[in-house]
Motif scaffolding. Structure first.
Motif, short mmCIF file in Angstrom:
data_model
loop_
_atom_site.label_atom_id
_atom_site.label_comp_id
_atom_site.label_asym_id
_atom_site.label_seq_id
_atom_site.Cartn_x
_atom_site.Cartn_y
_atom_site.Cartn_z
N LEU A 147 17.03 -0.90 -10.85
CA LEU A 147 17.86 -1.58 -9.86
C LEU A 147 17.40 -3.02 -9.63
CD1 LEU A 147 18.09 1.39 -7.34
CD2 LEU A 147 19.82 0.66 -8.97
N GLY A 148 16.54 -3.49 -10.53
CA GLY A 148 16.15 -4.90 -10.49
C GLY A 148 14.95 -5.21 -9.62
N LEU A 149 14.19 -4.18 -9.19
CA LEU A 149 13.04 -4.41 -8.32
C LEU A 149 11.76 -4.10 -9.08
CD1 LEU A 149 11.76 -4.95 -5.57
CD2 LEU A 149 12.23 -2.58 -4.94
N ASP A 150 10.94 -5.12 -9.27
CA ASP A 150 9.67 -4.96 -9.97
C ASP A 150 8.71 -4.13 -9.13
OD1 ASP A 150 7.68 -5.94 -12.11
OD2 ASP A 150 6.70 -6.47 -10.21
N GLY A 151 8.01 -3.18 -9.79
CA GLY A 151 7.12 -2.29 -9.07
C GLY A 151 5.99 -3.01 -8.36
N ALA A 152 5.39 -3.98 -9.02
CA ALA A 152 4.30 -4.74 -8.39
C ALA A 152 4.81 -5.52 -7.18
CB ALA A 152 3.68 -5.69 -9.42
N GLU A 153 6.04 -6.03 -7.29
CA GLU A 153 6.64 -6.75 -6.17
C GLU A 153 6.83 -5.80 -4.98
OE1 GLU A 153 10.95 -8.78 -5.01
OE2 GLU A 153 10.46 -8.37 -7.11
N LEU A 154 7.27 -4.58 -5.26
CA LEU A 154 7.49 -3.63 -4.18
C LEU A 154 6.19 -3.25 -3.48
CD1 LEU A 154 9.03 -1.56 -2.48
CD2 LEU A 154 8.76 0.06 -4.37
N THR A 155 5.20 -2.84 -4.26
CA THR A 155 3.96 -2.41 -3.62
C THR A 155 3.33 -3.55 -2.83
OG1 THR A 155 2.73 -2.84 -5.68
CG2 THR A 155 3.51 -0.59 -5.30
N ALA A 156 3.42 -4.77 -3.35
CA ALA A 156 2.88 -5.92 -2.61
C ALA A 156 3.66 -6.14 -1.31
CB ALA A 156 2.93 -7.17 -3.48
N ALA A 157 4.98 -5.98 -1.37
CA ALA A 157 5.80 -6.18 -0.18
C ALA A 157 5.48 -5.14 0.89
CB ALA A 157 7.28 -6.12 -0.55
N VAL A 158 5.29 -3.91 0.46
CA VAL A 158 4.95 -2.85 1.42
C VAL A 158 3.60 -3.12 2.06
CG1 VAL A 158 4.39 -0.40 1.68
CG2 VAL A 158 6.39 -1.09 0.33
N ARG A 159 2.64 -3.53 1.28
CA ARG A 159 1.29 -3.80 1.81
C ARG A 159 1.32 -4.99 2.78
NH1 ARG A 159 -2.97 -2.94 -3.22
NH2 ARG A 159 -2.29 -0.86 -3.81
N ARG A 160 2.07 -6.01 2.42
CA ARG A 160 2.19 -7.16 3.33
C ARG A 160 2.82 -6.74 4.65
NH1 ARG A 160 3.95 -9.94 -1.31
NH2 ARG A 160 6.12 -9.69 -0.62
N ALA A 161 3.86 -5.93 4.56
CA ALA A 161 4.56 -5.51 5.78
C ALA A 161 3.67 -4.66 6.68
CB ALA A 161 5.82 -4.73 5.39
N LEU A 162 2.78 -3.89 6.08
CA LEU A 162 1.93 -2.99 6.85
C LEU A 162 0.62 -3.63 7.30
CD1 LEU A 162 2.42 0.30 4.82
CD2 LEU A 162 3.14 -0.09 7.19
N ALA A 163 0.27 -4.77 6.75
CA ALA A 163 -1.00 -5.40 7.11
C ALA A 163 -1.16 -5.61 8.61
CB ALA A 163 -1.15 -6.73 6.36
N PRO A 164 -0.12 -6.04 9.34
CA PRO A 164 -0.29 -6.19 10.79
C PRO A 164 -0.57 -4.87 11.51
CG PRO A 164 1.61 -7.43 10.03
CD PRO A 164 1.18 -6.58 8.89
N VAL A 165 -0.05 -3.77 10.96
CA VAL A 165 -0.31 -2.46 11.58
C VAL A 165 -1.79 -2.16 11.57
CG1 VAL A 165 0.11 0.03 11.38
CG2 VAL A 165 1.95 -1.59 10.90
N TRP A 166 -2.44 -2.36 10.42
CA TRP A 166 -3.87 -2.05 10.31
C TRP A 166 -4.71 -3.02 11.14
CZ3 TRP A 166 -2.25 2.15 8.91
CH2 TRP A 166 -1.44 2.36 7.79
N ALA A 167 -4.15 -4.21 11.43
CA ALA A 167 -4.87 -5.19 12.25
C ALA A 167 -4.65 -4.96 13.74
CB ALA A 167 -4.43 -6.60 11.88
N GLY A 168 -3.79 -4.00 14.08
CA GLY A 168 -3.56 -3.67 15.48
C GLY A 168 -2.40 -4.39 16.13
N ALA A 169 -1.64 -5.17 15.36
CA ALA A 169 -0.50 -5.89 15.93
C ALA A 169 0.73 -4.99 16.00
CB ALA A 169 -0.19 -7.13 15.08
N ALA A 170 1.62 -5.32 16.92
CA ALA A 170 2.89 -4.60 17.00
C ALA A 170 3.80 -5.06 15.86
CB ALA A 170 3.57 -4.87 18.34
N VAL A 171 4.54 -4.11 15.30
CA VAL A 171 5.49 -4.44 14.24
C VAL A 171 6.87 -3.98 14.68
CG1 VAL A 171 3.77 -4.25 12.41
CG2 VAL A 171 5.09 -2.24 13.06
N PRO A 172 7.94 -4.54 14.12
CA PRO A 172 9.29 -4.12 14.50
C PRO A 172 9.47 -2.62 14.30
CG PRO A 172 9.37 -6.06 13.09
CD PRO A 172 7.96 -5.59 13.07
N ASP A 173 10.13 -1.99 15.24
CA ASP A 173 10.38 -0.56 15.12
C ASP A 173 11.86 -0.24 15.31
OD1 ASP A 173 9.70 2.09 14.68
OD2 ASP A 173 9.46 2.49 16.81
#
Length: 416
Positions: free
Chosen positions: A208-234
């Motif tokens: 579907l045109g989505l590179d696997g490395a791009e996806l995993t990096a995007a997920v990790r970036r999105a979750l980084a604030p969670v592990w740092a204790g910041a609020a994320v959109p819910d």
């Protein structure tokens, strides 16, 4: 309303009084486990035991060796009920007192299978495997689910089946000694932790045109604030939850992930239901435990609330959390074809957060939202006081339905 109670075979096997006690509740049906995950269950009325420990996922009947010959993924037998066919023994006893029996089959949730076959499971963006969650996009898993559904659903004496975990499973899991509450994950973050990044899924995203490395990096970036204790959109709620996922991943990445996962879930659900219908006699009902948000993972797997009517006879919808949550769960299923079923699943065990004392009111509200049947979780786990409240509520509902039918000139038996 037609009502059914969930039950395990070990609630009946060895207890000669159990079938009559169930019939006296006022239910017409028992949804009886035929394939189930590991659990530790209380049996408060059984004459021989108080605790049953099902150590691993298993089928509660003798599996057909020919069906599974040569296949690495296959169901496990149980040894905690001293009976070669616990489902069959319980089903016959329940039918003898006039109760209709439908099988209850748990599909894509099996910790022992995942432990024995680690390549078959969901793998998150960090590379962690979830042994309790088979990846439904994998061909070997799909073959296993289809074969298991056809065998476990169509047991002798069963008049229908309710399929649980018929779709994606993810992070959430009622796990022994769970230690995940230290960081609060909202619905969007939990979804990101549930996105599968195994080789098969990465190849699917690539289609579907989505590179696997791009996806995993995007997920990790999105979750980084969670592990740092910041609020994320819910977002809150099903629609808001998905909007939060799009905000975190970006709409293009989120859309490609959703497209692959929705396609995999839809293909599995259709294949499973088709296999059951091919094995079953005419009139055999096939219902899915379902959530109306397609992105949702878990025992009530996400479905397309419009498309589900093209292949299933109905859905069983968890109705926990009060009137607003019940409306959000049932509402999307309201426009449906004649002859299909929406069953409201209400917990009636007070100790597990249920409200048996409010059953009549909650059932009436569910009916107003379009539900035409009830599922009561769980008759075997309930206390005597819980069951007394259920009996009273079902009698009140039947009296109310009879009164409405007589007032309109209709047949009371068909009133609700």
């Amino acid at each position: 309303m037609r009502a059914a109670a969930f039950l395990y075979p070990w609630d009946v096997v060895g207890d000669p009084d159990a079938p009559a006690r169930l019939a006296e509740l006022g239910v017409q049906q028992v949804t009886l486990a035929a394939a189930y995950h590991s659990t530790r269950a209380l049996t408060p009325r059984h004459p021989r035991h108080r605790i049953v420990t099902a150590r691993h996922s298993a089928v509660l009947y003798p599996p057909d060796p020919d069906r599974w010959a040569g296949r690495a993924l296959r169901p496990y037998a149980q040894d905690w009920v001293a009976e070669p066919d616990p489902f069959g023994t319980a089903a016959r006893a329940l039918a003898a007192v006039g109760l209709q029996v439908h099988s209850w089959v748990v599909l894509a949730h099996n910790s022992r299978l995942g432990a024995d076959h680690p390549s078959s499971v969901v793998r998150n963006a960090y590379g962690d495997r979830y042994p309790w969650a088979p990846c439904i996009a994998r061909p070997e898993v799909r073959d296993y689910l289809v074969r298991l559904a056809a065998e476990a659903a169509v047991r002798p004496g069963a008049r229908g089946v309710e399929l649980e975990s018929c779709g994606w499973y993810g992070l959430a899991h009622l796990h022994g000694h769970d230690k995940l509450a230290g960081v609060r994950l909202g619905g969007a973050a939990e979804y990101l932790m549930s996105v599968c990044c195994c080789r098969v899924c990465l190849d699917g995203y690539a289609e579907l045109g989505l590179d696997g490395a791009e996806l995993t990096a995007a997920v990790r970036r999105a979750l980084a604030p969670v592990w740092a204790g910041a609020a994320v959109p819910d977002g809150g709620g099903r629609a808001g939850e998905w909007a939060a996922v799009e905000e975190l991943l970006g709409p293009d990445v989120a859309g490609a992930v959703r497209a692959w996962r929705d396609r995999a879930a839809g293909e599995v659900q259709r294949a499973v239901v088709r296999a059951v219908r091919d094995a079953a006699p005419d009139g055999f009902r096939v219902l899915l435990h379902a959530d109306p948000a397609p992105h949702r993972c878990g025992p009530d797997a996400g479905v397309d609330p419009a498309a589900v009517w093209t292949f299933a006879d109905g859905v069983v919808v968890r109705c926990a959390g009060g009137a607003a949550a019940r409306a959000a769960a049932l509402g999307p299923f309201a426009p449906r074809p004649v002859g299909t079923t929406v069953a409201a699943n209400l917990t009636v065990v007070a100790g597990m957060g249920g409200a048996p004392d409010r059953l009549a009111a909650d059932a009436a509200h569910a009916a107003a939202l379009g539900a035409d049947e009830l599922r009561l979780y769980h008759a075997g786990l309930a206390t005597a006081a819980d069951l007394a409240a259920v009996r009273g509520a079902l009698r009140a509902l039947n009296r109310s339905a009879g009164g409405r039918a007589q007032g309109s000139g209709a047949d009371p038996a068909a009133a609700c």
